[in-house]
Design an enzyme around this catalytic site. Structure first.
Site, short mmCIF file in Angstrom:
data_model
loop_
_atom_site.label_atom_id
_atom_site.label_comp_id
_atom_site.label_asym_id
_atom_site.label_seq_id
_atom_site.Cartn_x
_atom_site.Cartn_y
_atom_site.Cartn_z
N LYS A 86 98.55 -26.65 -64.50
CA LYS A 86 97.10 -26.88 -64.65
C LYS A 86 96.54 -25.68 -65.42
O LYS A 86 96.36 -24.59 -64.87
CB LYS A 86 96.50 -27.01 -63.24
CG LYS A 86 95.06 -26.59 -63.05
CD LYS A 86 94.04 -27.38 -63.82
CE LYS A 86 92.64 -26.79 -63.59
NZ LYS A 86 92.08 -26.19 -64.79
N THR B 98 90.14 -13.79 -57.42
CA THR B 98 90.34 -13.67 -55.98
C THR B 98 89.60 -14.79 -55.22
O THR B 98 90.20 -15.39 -54.31
CB THR B 98 89.90 -12.26 -55.51
OG1 THR B 98 90.69 -11.31 -56.25
CG2 THR B 98 90.14 -12.06 -54.03
N GLY C 98 91.67 -17.85 -55.41
CA GLY C 98 92.88 -17.65 -54.60
C GLY C 98 92.60 -17.93 -53.12
O GLY C 98 93.38 -18.61 -52.44
N GLU D 153 98.40 -14.24 -57.99
CA GLU D 153 98.22 -13.10 -58.90
C GLU D 153 96.74 -13.06 -59.22
O GLU D 153 96.24 -13.90 -59.96
CB GLU D 153 99.01 -13.32 -60.20
CG GLU D 153 100.50 -13.48 -60.03
CD GLU D 153 101.19 -12.16 -59.82
OE1 GLU D 153 100.53 -11.10 -59.88
OE2 GLU D 153 102.40 -12.18 -59.57
N CYS E 243 93.73 -8.86 -66.56
CA CYS E 243 93.64 -8.60 -65.11
C CYS E 243 93.90 -7.14 -64.78
O CYS E 243 93.27 -6.57 -63.90
CB CYS E 243 94.63 -9.50 -64.39
SG CYS E 243 96.26 -9.46 -65.14
N GLU F 60 85.04 -6.94 -60.57
CA GLU F 60 85.76 -7.15 -61.83
C GLU F 60 84.80 -7.68 -62.89
O GLU F 60 84.23 -8.76 -62.74
CB GLU F 60 86.89 -8.15 -61.59
CG GLU F 60 87.86 -8.24 -62.73
CD GLU F 60 88.97 -9.25 -62.46
OE1 GLU F 60 88.71 -10.27 -61.79
OE2 GLU F 60 90.09 -9.02 -62.92
P1 NAP Z 1 89.63 -18.61 -62.17
O1 NAP Z 1 88.22 -19.01 -62.33
O2 NAP Z 1 90.09 -18.20 -60.82
O3 NAP Z 1 90.50 -19.84 -62.70
C1 NAP Z 1 91.90 -19.79 -62.75
C2 NAP Z 1 92.45 -21.19 -62.69
O4 NAP Z 1 92.08 -21.78 -61.44
C3 NAP Z 1 91.89 -22.12 -63.77
O5 NAP Z 1 92.89 -23.01 -64.16
C4 NAP Z 1 90.78 -22.84 -63.03
O6 NAP Z 1 90.46 -24.09 -63.58
C5 NAP Z 1 91.39 -23.00 -61.67
N1 NAP Z 1 90.40 -23.19 -60.61
C6 NAP Z 1 89.07 -22.92 -60.65
N2 NAP Z 1 88.50 -23.25 -59.46
C7 NAP Z 1 89.48 -23.74 -58.69
C8 NAP Z 1 89.52 -24.24 -57.36
N3 NAP Z 1 88.43 -24.30 -56.59
N4 NAP Z 1 90.70 -24.65 -56.87
C9 NAP Z 1 91.82 -24.57 -57.60
N5 NAP Z 1 91.85 -24.13 -58.88
C10 NAP Z 1 90.69 -23.71 -59.42
O7 NAP Z 1 90.04 -17.42 -63.14
P2 NAP Z 1 89.78 -17.32 -64.68
O8 NAP Z 1 88.33 -17.06 -64.86
O9 NAP Z 1 90.42 -18.44 -65.40
O10 NAP Z 1 90.66 -16.01 -65.04
C11 NAP Z 1 90.22 -14.76 -64.81
C12 NAP Z 1 90.74 -14.22 -63.50
O11 NAP Z 1 92.16 -14.27 -63.47
C13 NAP Z 1 90.40 -12.76 -63.34
O12 NAP Z 1 90.01 -12.52 -62.02
C14 NAP Z 1 91.71 -12.07 -63.65
O13 NAP Z 1 91.84 -10.78 -63.11
C15 NAP Z 1 92.69 -13.01 -63.08
N6 NAP Z 1 94.02 -12.79 -63.65
C16 NAP Z 1 94.99 -12.22 -62.87
C17 NAP Z 1 96.26 -11.96 -63.41
C18 NAP Z 1 97.35 -11.35 -62.57
O14 NAP Z 1 98.51 -11.44 -62.97
N7 NAP Z 1 97.05 -10.74 -61.44
C19 NAP Z 1 96.53 -12.29 -64.73
C20 NAP Z 1 95.51 -12.86 -65.49
C21 NAP Z 1 94.26 -13.12 -64.94
P3 NAP Z 1 89.13 -24.28 -64.48
O15 NAP Z 1 89.33 -23.43 -65.67
O16 NAP Z 1 89.13 -25.71 -64.79
O17 NAP Z 1 87.97 -23.82 -63.66
#
Ligand code: NAP
Length: 502
Positions: free
Chosen positions: A193, A248, A251, A269, A304, A403
């Site tokens: 996804k 987070t 997650g 992650e 991240c 963040e």
């Molecule tokens: P996000 O909003 O958490 O979204 C990540 C993924 O989860 C997307 O595919 C999103 O889909 C999906 N998602 C959103 N709401 C959901 C829900 N309620 N249930 C299940 N899945 C859901 O994060 P992002 O804005 O894409 O990415 C930025 C974040 O990722 C930052 O916090 C960054 O630090 C973190 N990150 C961490 C790492 C690591 O290795 N630790 C690496 C890269 C990024 P949609 O796009 O359709 O909403």
């Protein structure tokens, strides 16, 4: 013409004519969403529409999980000879390399990344990841337990089953490759996804995987809103494991989804707020400034592990900050499709607003903006933020605790080294940290005391597929990359044989 010869005008012309695959990919073929709905995929570089992408929902998740379940249960992938599976994933790595221009363009359009980075880093790194995991397939052995002369106990690794991989928008291809490389090499079936801002490279990757020989149903892609598609995956009884990279809060929401439905494995992650601790004996301030600057400004700070909190000794603060600011001024954002551009766009308009909102918040909390801080290139319709430095920040302020995920560095000064460590660890996150000192003993002591999954000493953001990556504390648990990632996609089976004479 090949990539190195292409100009900005060539890439822009290609972007205008590209027709990306924009449907779900289930059971080896493209199909529209069951509802027939689509959503707009917008380019960060100019706000234009790239594609209308299939908007999957719970019905599509069910179709994808059913296909993956069938593919896993009949052993069409997991029971193939290791050497054959290896050949398929090696072929996929080659196909990714063969399609570097196309994949780089999709990634730059979707994520606003400079084409020079997607060509030189994102796409090649995804290929390397598949190659590396392919090569593990016939090299990872099981164990024989030391259970004595009257028994033979075998400890074998088995795939978990159906893996839901949910990935973010900041490194779509690289993070998908980390998860798919480890999951597919160990024999699992996957439903991927991608984030709604960046769905295109994932869809193309699934098509290439089938071309490489991956059997239908082993890799499926469902695009659509995370709150619907991601949540449905976590709640689906046919999914055995959720591998998530993202924020987070999401997650936590996935853990609730799983907790309310059934027992399944999950790795997370999550976000970061990584400290860069610079001691008075840092030495080469120019090298440190460059690595610290790139460590927060690269990819527009949408990383991240970005080193977003500079914690610097009073004696070197002024010179270091001036040098980082000079780098920031040099690194002004530009058209991502221009091969000369080193800093691209924010992923979309709402993220731009979030980042600028944090800059305003920081000023309200008492910080001084000494570089950047305002939107630039608004006339393009794109979403650009220049390298920004907030000076005089107290670690208790929200800009130092939350963040921002943009090219925004906070600066906090310290006098006593014990304080530096306390400030560095005073965060909910624990993804990464940087330490700058010439004193090897101090470096070791501090690295050991740092509560983070990755600690860089006199360098930052150096990476290799051979070593694990992941966080402590609210940055999650489980690891991507390296051989340790295989633990997250396998389960151990112990098989006993009785060897007593009867
Ligand atoms: P996000 O909003 O958490 O979204 C990540 C993924 O989860 C997307 O595919 C999103 O889909 C999906 N998602 C959103 N709401 C959901 C829900 N309620 N249930 C299940 N899945 C859901 O994060 P992002 O804005 O894409 O990415 C930025 C974040 O990722 C930052 O916090 C960054 O630090 C973190 N990150 C961490 C790492 C690591 O290795 N630790 C690496 C890269 C990024 P949609 O796009 O359709 O909403």
């Amino acid at each position: 013409m090949t990539a190195p010869e292409l100009t900005a005008a060539d890439w822009i012309a290609r972007a205008a004519t590209i027709t990306p695959s924009d449907e779900l990919f289930i059971d080896g073929r493209s199909r529209p969403a069951a509802s027939g709905r689509t959503f707009a995929d917008i380019a960060g570089r100019d706000g234009s529409l790239i594609a209308q992408v299939a908007e999957g929902d719970a019905a599509d998740v069910d179709g994808a999980v059913t296909a993956a379940r069938r593919a896993f249960d009949d052993g069409r992938w997991s029971n193939r000879k290791p050497a054959e599976r290896k050949r398929v994933l090696l072929r996929l790595a080659d196909l990714i390399r063969d399609h570097v221009d196309e994949l780089a363009l999709l990634e730059s359009l979707d994520a606003g990344k400079p084409i020079r980075d997607t060509l030189a880093v994102d796409v090649p790194s995804a290929a390397t990841t598949f190659q590396w995991y392919a090569e593990t397939i016939d090299k990872v052995y099981g164990e024989v337990g030391p259970t004595g002369p009257d028994a033979l106990s075998l400890v074998t690794r088995e795939p978990i089953g159906v893996v839901a991989a949910i990935v973010p928008w900041n490194y779509p291809l690289i993070i998908s490759a980390w998860k798919l490389g480890a999951a597919l090499s160990t024999g699992n079936a996957v439903v991927l996804k991608p984030a709604s801002q960046t769905p295109l490279s994932a869809i193309r990757l699934a098509e290439l995987a089938v071309e490489a020989g991956l059997p239908a149903g082993v890799l499926n892609v469902v695009t659509g809103p995370g709150a619907v598609v991601g949540s449905a995956l976590a709640r689906h009884p046919g999914v055995d494991k959720v591998s998530f990279t993202g924020s987070t809060p999401v997650g936590l929401s996935l853990m609730r989804d799983i907790g309310e439905t059934d027992v399944k494995a999950i790795t997370l992650e999550l976000g970061g707020k990584s400290p860069q601790v610079v001691l008075s004996d840092c030495g080469d301030l120019e090298a440190a400034a460059s690595a610290i600057g790139w460590g927060i400004f690269y990819n527009g700070g949408q990383t991240c592990n970005a080193g977003s909190r500079l914690i610097v000794h009073r004696s070197v603060r002024q010179e270091l900050v001036e040098r980082i600011a000079a780098l920031g001024r040099e690194l002004q954002p530009g058209e991502p499709l221009d091969p000369a551009t080193r800093l691209g766009a924010m992923v979309d308009g709402s993220h731009l607003e979030k980042v600028l909102g944090y800059v305003r918040l920081g000023v309200g909390e008492g910080a001084t903006v000494i570089a950047g801080g305002e939107r630039v290139m608004a006339e393009t319709g794109g979403f650009y933020v220049p390298p920004t430095i907030l000076d005089g920040v107290d670690n208790g302020w929200r800009v130092a605790r939350e963040e921002i995920f943009g090219p925004v560095l906070t600066v906090t000064e310290f006098e006593d080294e014990a304080d530096a460590l306390a400030i560095a660890n005073d965060t909910h996150f624990g993804l990464a940290a940087g330490i700058w000192t010439r004193d090897v003993t101090k470096a070791h002591r501090m690295a050991r005391a740092m509560r983070a999954g990755v600690v860089w000493v006199n360098t930052f953001d150096t990476a290799d597929i051979t070593v694990p990556f992941g966080g402590f504390k609210q940055s999650g648990f489980g690891r991507d990359k390296g051989l340790h990632a295989l633990d997250g996609y396998t389960q151990l089976k112990t098989t006993w044989f009785d060897l007593t004479e009867r």
